[in-house]
Design an enzyme around this catalytic site. Sequence first.
Site, PDB file in Angstrom:
ATOM      1  N   PRO A   2       0.840  -1.208   0.000  1.00  0.00           N
ATOM      2  CA  PRO A   2       0.000   0.000   0.000  1.00  0.00           C
ATOM      3  C   PRO A   2       0.878   1.263   0.000  1.00  0.00           C
ATOM      4  O   PRO A   2       1.825   1.357   0.762  1.00  0.00           O
ATOM      5  CB  PRO A   2      -0.786  -0.109   1.310  1.00  0.00           C
ATOM      6  CG  PRO A   2      -0.724  -1.548   1.687  1.00  0.00           C
ATOM      7  CD  PRO A   2       0.591  -2.049   1.164  1.00  0.00           C
ATOM      8  N   GLU A   3       0.557   2.184  -0.892  1.00  0.00           N
ATOM      9  CA  GLU A   3       1.293   3.440  -0.983  1.00  0.00           C
ATOM     10  C   GLU A   3       0.391   4.576  -0.494  1.00  0.00           C
ATOM     11  O   GLU A   3      -0.709   4.327  -0.002  1.00  0.00           O
ATOM     12  CB  GLU A   3       1.742   3.674  -2.431  1.00  0.00           C
ATOM     13  CG  GLU A   3       2.604   2.537  -2.982  1.00  0.00           C
ATOM     14  CD  GLU A   3       3.040   2.759  -4.429  1.00  0.00           C
ATOM     15  OE1 GLU A   3       3.194   3.930  -4.831  1.00  0.00           O
ATOM     16  OE2 GLU A   3       3.214   1.764  -5.151  1.00  0.00           O
TER      17      GLU A   3
END
Length: 273
Positions: A2-3
């Site tokens: 996840p960014e």
Amino acid sequence: MPELPEVETVKRAIAPMITGKRITDIFVGSKGLRWPFPKSLESALEGKRCGAPTRRGKYILIPVFNRQILLIHLGMSGSIRIYANRPNLQKHDHFALGFEGGEWLVLCDPRRFGFVDLFSESEIESHWLLKNLGPEPLCEDFTVEYLMAQTAGKTCTIKSLLLDQTKVAGIGNIYAAEALFMAGISPKRQAKTIQRARAERLVPAIQLILRKAIKAGGTSVRDHIQPGGEIGYFVQSLQIYGRSGEHCVKCGSIVKEIKQTGRTTFHCSLCQR
Ligand SMILES: [Zn+2]
């Protein structure tokens, strides 16, 4: 992993559920995640009221009365789900909070690369995970001048510079690839050769991509789903990431896939110079 847009999506989804609410139940798994859970976690959180969550880079920060911060990182494969009632926790659910009103927040992390920390609000500037983070790419500190100062003299590639969380916080493999494609910059280009013209394309490209991705609820590749269970729709907007062997959407030539320091990079050698 996840960014920034995925973590921002999670933060926005959990905010209305937890802000101002008291924690009435806690589950802390026995296995720990990347590191063991803080020892005092249960006693420190029990009965405490949460403030509005914030995000810094890829970290979710939840203020907990009295002047403490609960930090959550989703690692490689972590996701947060919200439930209207107490759920039956599954094998990979390692941390969960129940709130007054009956709702639950559950951290699921099959690969256990994520982590949870609890520290005093006064340590927020000096916390070892937070103190060296670069500026937020969507804040006014992240400017063309700032990027040029960071790239000056650097022999690493521009892609690895964008992934360096001390230079700019929250960008990972997906959004670095997308921003470099939008800006027409090769991921293999040495950072020090980014002059003003390219920096003036790259900064707005990063910001536009991240804003669009947040609006779409992030990108669902592999494990990321939104806390309500929906996928992140930005996956349908990816222009270069994951498209090796396909025709470039700009010029029609074949998208290439290379390895850069162990990470897969997608690029079009015609459009990106
Ligand atoms: Zn192309």
